[in-house]
Write an enzyme that holds these catalytic residues in place. Structure first.
Site, mmCIF file in Angstrom:
data_model
loop_
_atom_site.group_PDB
_atom_site.id
_atom_site.type_symbol
_atom_site.label_atom_id
_atom_site.label_comp_id
_atom_site.label_asym_id
_atom_site.label_seq_id
_atom_site.Cartn_x
_atom_site.Cartn_y
_atom_site.Cartn_z
ATOM 1 N N ASP A 1 0.482 -3.956 2.188
ATOM 2 C CA ASP A 1 0.533 -3.126 0.997
ATOM 3 C C ASP A 1 1.794 -3.461 0.186
ATOM 4 O O ASP A 1 2.890 -3.594 0.740
ATOM 5 C CB ASP A 1 0.555 -1.648 1.419
ATOM 6 C CG ASP A 1 0.677 -0.706 0.248
ATOM 7 O OD1 ASP A 1 -0.262 -0.653 -0.560
ATOM 8 O OD2 ASP A 1 1.716 -0.030 0.137
ATOM 9 N N GLU B 1 -1.136 -7.849 -0.719
ATOM 10 C CA GLU B 1 -1.365 -7.208 -2.003
ATOM 11 C C GLU B 1 -0.216 -7.711 -2.875
ATOM 12 O O GLU B 1 0.925 -7.238 -2.725
ATOM 13 C CB GLU B 1 -1.347 -5.685 -1.887
ATOM 14 C CG GLU B 1 -1.631 -5.019 -3.222
ATOM 15 C CD GLU B 1 -1.527 -3.492 -3.153
ATOM 16 O OE1 GLU B 1 -2.278 -2.823 -3.890
ATOM 17 O OE2 GLU B 1 -0.697 -2.978 -2.393
#
Length: 706
Positions: free
Chosen positions: A348, A384
């Site tokens: 993330d 990401e």
């Protein structure tokens, strides 16, 4: 109770059958107490007097698996200098492999006084906070036939990823026993496994399962942190996702899930959140890291260490510049691979981990550590590739070992199918693996994790049903969430009574899924999209732990499930859709008079596309020939990979288009494999004129000979 010197490694709590060794890093502490809790919650405090290399350690005889514990760390309370020690706060072990209990919010959970934020608050937090738990080593990874668990090790080019939420996936599944719904056991249930395999899925990417915190601000509103991007324990599986209330049983249940998925050839990828923690900004609670060593674990603002650098939008950023903080990340990653047997990670806001100083740097220490690590470097690593800091959008810029969520694929495919002008050229680039993003660094099409929808944003059904977000249930007056969704409702916002609109919406979903599953790269499906899942237009459902976000299996669109299954089988059977190298555009000698390139772009009249055609801002239709003889790959035995050839016809215009099929040198006959508009003739001949309906796609397979 005795305490012996013990060892300074490994960090965390490790039982050996005779006792347990405890080790905690803190270079600013003046004293550390190990706190042990009995079944009634009574606390025994044992001072750790041994310190080596800033690691406080001790061995407690007679203490074993199942023991609940925590730490109290004493030192200076000087927020203006970045020091926030408070011995009155029970702290979670950063290396705890299981966590018990929940947080009861209130003043005791905060190290400062609400009325005077620079003043220390001495209320004890032990009765209100989590407890760390000693976990036994060992697990029987063999199956009933004595076969040991093994990583499926599916190559990227053969992978199809399914992004799923542990609870939302099975909370309403009728075939999963009620006590297992919404749990790790539910994910591994045969009914769920069968569904995934039917779709052609090879990997389940689980949204955060590291122990995370239910935010006070959300609980006040009657909401919950559903997504879980609020980690506090990087070694512990989230306790609310276990059917067992026994913390040691939670770890065992997670392993059983992995074992079952592996037995069915499915990989497990974890969405991990190492960029920040649940302790938030300078007004956040003291749960673990802040009270153990605030200025070691967090990025503080230079010249203003009372406050935190925030590249994540959550209040803090983890300090990857500090060796022990970086060690914790690497130790955690290795633990989940070696002990929990997971197959990869999706990071993330990965750009934050690359900010060793301020700018995103692909040569940062974090990437070097991953590159040289003999364990972590061998699993799937998915970034990401952005964060909220300056220069944070880094799609295409991660090191060669990494793959990336390709946000440009999502945006381009959405724009093409809703008829935006000047998208045809970029659509072609995304369909063929995004060489503009990944080819320059020596990476291949599989560096692109392709997706149209993900947890953050509209579901696929909502993407074709709403022009605007509808996040009122989040309690932020619909101000949260992305406002530019590149969506289209076909004239009616939300559910429609118009049969024609519903037909168009269903076709558009099939268009998106066809593009996704048959593009070069690695496709990722959002859980429930294949079932027609809706969130009623909520595109930021992070706080909605309810039927709004759970998959409603009873309302499944079975026709759409069957369609996705067909796409999955087509992709798996034909390597031309999952090439390991980019197209070259050069002719291929297939042993006859025809030497067609490995890829040919065609106008509807079957002539080759020209520069003027690509530059036509109003272009909405294109055909692409994929030459099955032009795959520059070898199989595992070194044999050349040869496949059928395909013709893919895309029409995103509002009118139907007649495509003239190319001459016999391409193929004498064509068989229909996929048609997003429904029934059509099963086969065509060279030169035939094929009507392709408005906003639809047609996939044809070449047949040579008569």
């Amino acid at each position: 109770m005795e305490i012996w010197p013990g060892k300074d490694h490994p960090l965390g709590a490790h039982a050996d059958g005779q006792g347990t060794n405890f080790a905690l890093f803190s270079d600013g502490a003046q004293a550390v107490q190990l706190c042990l809790f009995d079944d009634a919650g009574a606390e025994t405090r044992l001072p750790l007097t041994e310190v080596d290399g800033y690691v406080w350690h001790g061995y407690v005889p007679g203490v074993g698996a199942g023991q609940h514990y925590g730490y109290r760390v004493d030192g200076p309370w000087e927020p203006a200098n970045g020091l926030r020690f408070n011995v009155n706060k029970l702290l979670l072990d950063p290396y705890a492999r299981a966590v018990s209990g929940n947080i009861v919010w209130g003043q005791p959970m905060y190290a400062y006084d609400f009325a005077q934020p620079l003043t220390r608050n001495d209320e004890d937090s032990a009765a209100h906070s989590y407890r760390s738990v000693v976990v036994p080593d060992g697990f029987d990874w063999t199956d009933a036939h004595g076969r040991a668990d093994a990583h499926p090790d599916v190559p990227y080019h053969q992978s199809v990823i399914y992004e799923a939420h542990v609870k939302g996936l099975t909370a309403l599944h009728p075939d999963v026993p009620e006590h297992q719904r919404g749990t790790y056991a539910g994910v591994g249930h045969p009914a769920v496994v069968a569904h995934l395999k039917n779709l052609g899925v090879t990997a389940v990417e689980l949204m955060p399962v590291h122990q995370f915190v239910q935010d006070n601000a959300l609980e006040v509103k009657g909401l919950r942190n559903y997504w879980g991007y609020n980690t506090i324990g990087f070694f512990a599986p989230h306790n609310e996702y276990a059917s067992s209330s026994d913390p040691c049983g939670q770890v065992r249940e997670f392993k059983e899930m992995v074992k079952e998925l592996h037995a069915n050839g499915l990989e497990v990828i974890l969405d991990v959140v190492y960029n920040h923690t649940a302790e938030g900004n300078h007004l956040g609670p003291t749960l673990s890291f802040r009270g153990i060593d605030n200025d070691a674990y967090y990025r503080l603002i230079e010249g203003e260490p009372e406050h935190y650098l925030d590249y994540t939008g959550t209040g803090n950023s983890f300090n990857v510049r500090e060796p022990h903080a970086l060690q914790l990340i690497m130790d955690s990653l290795r633990y989940w691979v070696t002990e929990m047997h997971v197959d990869g990670f999706r990071f993330d806001l990965a750009a934050t981990l690359a900010r060793e100083f301020y700018d995103v740097d692909k040569l940062s220490t974090f990437f070097e550590m991953v590159q040289q690590d003999p364990v972590v470097s061998q699993v799937k690593l998915i970034a990401e590739p952005w964060d909220l800091g300056p220069g944070g959008y880094q799609v295409g810029n991660f090191p060669p070992q990494w793959t990336e969520w390709n946000g440009k694929f999502r945006d381009t495919v959405r724009d093409f199918w809703r008829g935006e002008p000047a998208t045809l050229g970029e659509f072609a680039t995304r369909l063929t693996g995004s060489s503009d993003l990944y080819g320059h660094s020596g990476r291949r099409p599989v560096a692109s994790i392709n997706f149209v929808t993900a947890h953050d944003g509209f579901t696929l059904a909502d993407l074709v049903s709403y022009n605007n977000k509808h996040n009122e249930a989040n309690g932020e007056d619909n101000r949260d969430g992305e406002s530019h969704n590149r969506s289209w409702n076909f004239g009616v916002e939300g559910p429609a009574d118009d049969a024609g609109i519903n037909v168009l919406r269903a076709r558009q979903q099939r268009n998106f899924l066809t593009t996704l599953l048959l593009s070069q790269g690695v496709p990722m499906i959002l859980h429930g999209d294949e079932l027609g899942r809706t969130q009623n237009g909520n595109n930021n459902a992070y706080a909605q732990d309810s039927p709004l976000t759970w998959i409603n299996w009873a309302a499944a669109d079975t026709e759409l499930v069957d369609f996705v299954s067909r796409l999955g089988r087509l992709r798996a059977a034909h390597p031309v859709f999952r090439r390991r190298r980019f197209f070259s555009g050069r002719p291929v000698d297939r042993g006859d008079d025809a030497e067609l390139p490995d890829i040919v772009w065609l106008r509807p009249d079957s002539a080759a596309m020209t520069a003027a055609d690509w530059d036509n801002a109003m272009g909405r239709s294109v055909g692409v020939y994929l030459n099955g003889d032009g795959i520059p790959d070898c199989d595992a035995r070194g044999q050349a990979v040869v496949d059928d050839s395909f013709l893919m016809l895309f029409n995103a215009s509002e009118d139907g288009v007649n495509f003239t099929l190319p001459s016999a040198e391409y193929a004498q006959r064509w068989v229909v494999e996929i048609h997003t508009d429904g029934p059509i003739a099963s086969h065509f001949g060279a030169g035939d004129v094929v009507p392709v309906a408005s906003r639809s796609a047609l996939i044809l397979r070449a047949i040579h000979g008569r």
